[in-house]
Structures are given as C-alpha cells and as structure tokens.
Write an enzyme that holds these catalytic residues in place. Structure first.
Site, short mmCIF file in Angstrom:
data_model
loop_
_atom_site.label_atom_id
_atom_site.label_comp_id
_atom_site.label_asym_id
_atom_site.label_seq_id
_atom_site.Cartn_x
_atom_site.Cartn_y
_atom_site.Cartn_z
N SER A 1 0.81 -1.21 0.00
CA SER A 1 0.00 0.00 0.00
C SER A 1 0.85 1.27 0.00
O SER A 1 1.60 1.52 -0.93
CB SER A 1 -0.97 -0.04 1.19
OG SER A 1 -1.92 0.98 1.13
N ASP B 1 -2.43 6.33 -3.58
CA ASP B 1 -1.29 5.69 -2.94
C ASP B 1 -0.80 4.54 -3.81
O ASP B 1 -1.27 4.35 -4.93
CB ASP B 1 -1.63 5.23 -1.52
CG ASP B 1 -2.59 4.06 -1.49
OD1 ASP B 1 -3.39 3.93 -2.45
OD2 ASP B 1 -2.56 3.27 -0.53
N ASP C 1 -1.13 1.35 -4.06
CA ASP C 1 -2.03 0.36 -4.65
C ASP C 1 -3.38 0.95 -5.00
O ASP C 1 -4.32 0.22 -5.36
CB ASP C 1 -2.19 -0.86 -3.73
CG ASP C 1 -2.90 -0.54 -2.43
OD1 ASP C 1 -2.90 0.64 -2.02
OD2 ASP C 1 -3.45 -1.47 -1.80
N ASP D 1 -5.87 2.27 -3.40
CA ASP D 1 -7.11 2.05 -2.65
C ASP D 1 -7.43 3.24 -1.74
O ASP D 1 -8.40 3.21 -1.00
CB ASP D 1 -7.08 0.75 -1.86
CG ASP D 1 -6.02 0.72 -0.76
OD1 ASP D 1 -5.20 1.66 -0.68
OD2 ASP D 1 -6.01 -0.26 0.00
#
Length: 446
Positions: A102, A241, A243, A245
């Site tokens: 992440s 960010d 990833d 999400d």
C-alpha cells in the site's frame, strides 16, 4: 507461530525478511489454496501486484504454492487493489490476491487476500489459513498440479467498469486535473479513465522503476501535486497511494483535503438524494470529531470501527450501509466496489463538481476539523508498552483532562512496531500537554 502473521490488512513486512520471504509466500499460498478449494473440477486464483521490485519474487512464490495445491493461477500484473476485488468476482475465481504494501516504502511488501465475493477475508478465515500453514499442506498428485497464465485484458475491464461509476451522460470536459499515481499500481489505469471521460490530465508519479513507489509522491506526500496544481492552474489534484485504494484531494488553491472531508461531502449528497443506506456513514476511530459534528447537523449517523478498511467493510455489511472509509483516504462505496477505491472516490468528487458547477475549494472542505495531532512512538519488538501501569495511568489522566471537549486515542499499529498516540481538542496547549505526557510514558515503557 510465535509472531502474528496477519495484521490489519493482510500480511506485510520488509521484503526478504519474515514474513515477506519467498518461502513464506509459497507456504501461505499452499495453505490458502487448500482452504479455498471447492468441490468442482477447476479452481482459480487471480494475482495482481503493484510496482515494487519484490513483487516479482512474491508473485512467483505464490504461483508455486497455489499450483502445488491444484489451483489455476491468473496473473494480472500491476493493477489497483480494488481491481482485484472486482476481478476476483468477475472472473469467477475462488480467491484473489494483491501483492502490495500500500502506502509503505518500496522496501516493504504485503499480501492481501480476497474471497470469491470480492471482499477481504474475515479474521476467522485468516486464522484457518494460518492453522493449515502450521499443520503443513500436502501437495496434489502430479496430474492435478495447477496451471498459470497471464491475462492481458484485465486493465481494460477495470477501466470500463470505473467509468460506469461516473454519472451517465456526464463528462469532465473543461476540467484540468493533476493526477499523482505514486509510481504505483494505477499508473496506467487512472490516467486513462480520466482522459476517456474528457479531463485534461496532468500526470505525476507514472514512471515506476521498482524502487520509487510512494517516494515523495502520492497520497502520503501530496506536496508536489499541490505545487503542480497551482503552477498549471488546475481545477483539482488527485493523489493516490501505491495500490490506489486511497485518495487525497487538492483544491485549486493547493489546499489538501483528507478522507474525512471526501466522506462528508459524499454522505451529505447521497443523503439528500436518498442514496445513503441507513442514513449512516461508517468510519474508524481516527476520523475527526469535526466530521462527527457535521454529520449530526446533517441528520446523518456515524458508526465507528477499529482502524482498517476491512473493519469498515465488515460493519457496512453487517448494518447494510453503503458508504464508509478512513481519514487516510480509503473511501468504500459498496454500490461500486468491495474495498477502498481511490479512483472511484475521486470520480464521485468530480461528479459533484460537474453537477454543482462549484470549485473544488468549496466542495473539499464541508466541515471545520477539530485540531488533531498524531505522534508515532516506536517500540521494541516483544515489548507491550500499552500494558504498562504508567502508560495506563497517563492515558486515564489525559482522558480526564480533555473531558467531553476532545478525544484521546491510543492504539498499536497493525503493520509496524509503532504505538499511535492521537488526540483532538480545540484547546491546543492542553492537547499538547496531554500528548506529551502520554508519549513520554509510552517511550519509557518501550
């Protein structure tokens, strides 16, 4: 297993160190594959990743583990985490896996699991996978070993789906948008979605090299994007960010707005339109007291959960709610996605701009936040500073001092050896005094 394997968002750690080693990834995949095997001839798992160099190592190890238990593996390459939730369900897979840490630096990595319904696993499911891992999983017979292949068109599937979440018949023509993809998983999908909807897109963070994910860019470092918004006279800045999400927004004046402001705007608009299920927003204990007060004024309820978008989603499903998220920028809209989706969250904000004709500066700050401060205190592995009497006493004294005019929240990070000390209050000298007292006690016990 002495140390806890799963944290608040899957398994995470420094690449090539426990638990993020190739050996552990292989064993974890074998256990997960055994857990998700169904009584049918074909068993499928989809695997996506972000742009970290270590993703190759972990992807190959997971593939070996899954195929050893008879699972057929679909390798999707770099895609956003929310795309894995969507594609797991779309491709009728038994489970989905996202390889990502992440917002963490490139030296870290992680493994997130999604069930066949596209939602992240429960604590119970994770516990069963750990039990199977510890017991050891026997491989299948040679003739039952799974296959692996790359799927090339999945990015296009997600792009087309993301566009359907934007109001039908509306476009982004005339809007200039700075988009920072954090050199991460959405570096190709997010710009294409905005461009295809008509926006003039100024791209940042779209040159991943395996090491620069989240490095001075993206939602955790929005400074460059804010500067670019001002330089180019853009209407909005969007920071994802690693990833994708989570999302942070920047108005035309370069001011940053977090997930609380975005959730507040969407909640009020959906409530007005009769779209907000249960007239309630679900957020974590970290969300600002100002958001809570704003929602109360709007006649909207607030349900709080532990930190982690998985817990937000669990509460949403339990209560039948369709909007939730985190201050950090996870915006969960179960009408559209099974987990936080930074791009779709940004599209909802852009829809508000198109519908109202208002500038981002008016829409991106729907409430005045109560001053909030967060201090992270590192502790030595194996110690439990929150169990110390002096820490408990400092926390109790701080809560008494703040009373009903503020909040004090102390929690252990689920992904790093940190104690997070957060406080809110209009009285800043008092807030500083309380936080200093608590952090000093935590450091003394660390």
């Amino acid at each position: 297993m002495a140390e806890k394997l799963f944290g608040t968002d899957g398994v995470r750690g420094r690449a090539n160190s426990w638990p993020m080693t190739a050996e552990m990834a292989l064993k974890l995949a074998a256990a997960a594959g055994r857990y998700f095997r169904r009584d049918k001839n074909e068993h499928r798992v989809v695997i996506g990743k972000d742009t970290r160099l270590s993703g190759y190592m972990i992807e190959n190890a997971l593939t070996a583990g899954f195929t050893s238990t008879g699972m057929n593996v679909f390798l999707l390459g770099p895609v956003p985490t929310p795309a894995i939730g969507f594609l797991t369900h779309s491709l009728r897979a038994d489970l989905g896996v996202m390889i990502s840490a992440s917002h963490n630096p490139a030296s870290d990595n992680g493994i997130k699991f999604f069930g066949p319904d596209g939602f992240k696993l429960s604590d119970e499911a994770e516990g069963e996978i750990v039990r199977l891992l510890e017991a050891g999983v026997s491989p299948v017979a040679p003739e039952n070993i799974g296959r692996a292949k790359r799927i090339d068109d999945v990015r296009g599937r997600y792009i087309e789906y993301a566009k359907t979440t934007f109001p039908r018949g509306k476009r982004l023509d005339g809007l200039r948008v700075v988009l920072d993809c954090a050199n991460g998983a959405a570096y190709r999908t997010a710009p294409e979605v905005l461009w295809e909807l008509g926006a003039d897109v100024i791209q940042l963070g779209v040159e991943p090299n395996g090491f620069n994910i989240n490095e001075n860019c993206g939602s955790t470092h929005p400074e460059k994007a804010a500067q670019k918004v001002i330089e180019t006279r853009a209407d909005l800045g969007i920071c994802l960010d690693g990833d994708a999400d989570r999302v942070i927004l920047i108005d035309e004046a370069g001011r940053v707005s977090d997930g609380d402001q975005i959730m507040g705007l969407i909640a009020s608009r959906w409530a007005r339109d009769g779209r907000l299920s249960g007239e309630t927003l679900v957020a974590t204990v970290m969300s600002n007291l100002g958001l809570q007060r704003y929602l109360e004024d709007q006649g909207i309820g607030l349900e709080r959960t532990a930190v982690g978008d998985r817990y937000v989603v669990e509460k949403m499903r339990e209560g039948g709610f369709n909007l939730g998220g985190e201050q950090s920028g996870h915006i969960v809209m179960t009408d559209f996605a099974t987990t936080g989706d930074g791009l779709i969250g940004a599209l909802q904000f852009l829809a508000a701009m198109v519908d109202t004709g208002e500038r981002a500066s008016k829409l991106a700050r729907v409430f005045e936040p109560v001053p909030q401060k967060l201090i992270n205190v590192t502790y030595e592995q194996g110690k439990a500073p929150l169990e110390a009497d002096r820490v408990k006493q400092a926390i109790a004294a701080g809560e008494a001092a703040l009373g009903s005019s503020g909040r004090l929240l102390i929690r252990k990070s689920g992904t790093e050896p940190l104690i997070r000390v957060m406080g809110e209050a209009e009285n800043l000298p008092l807030l500083d005094q309380v936080l200093n007292s608590v952090t000093e006690a935590v450091r003394g016990a660390s």
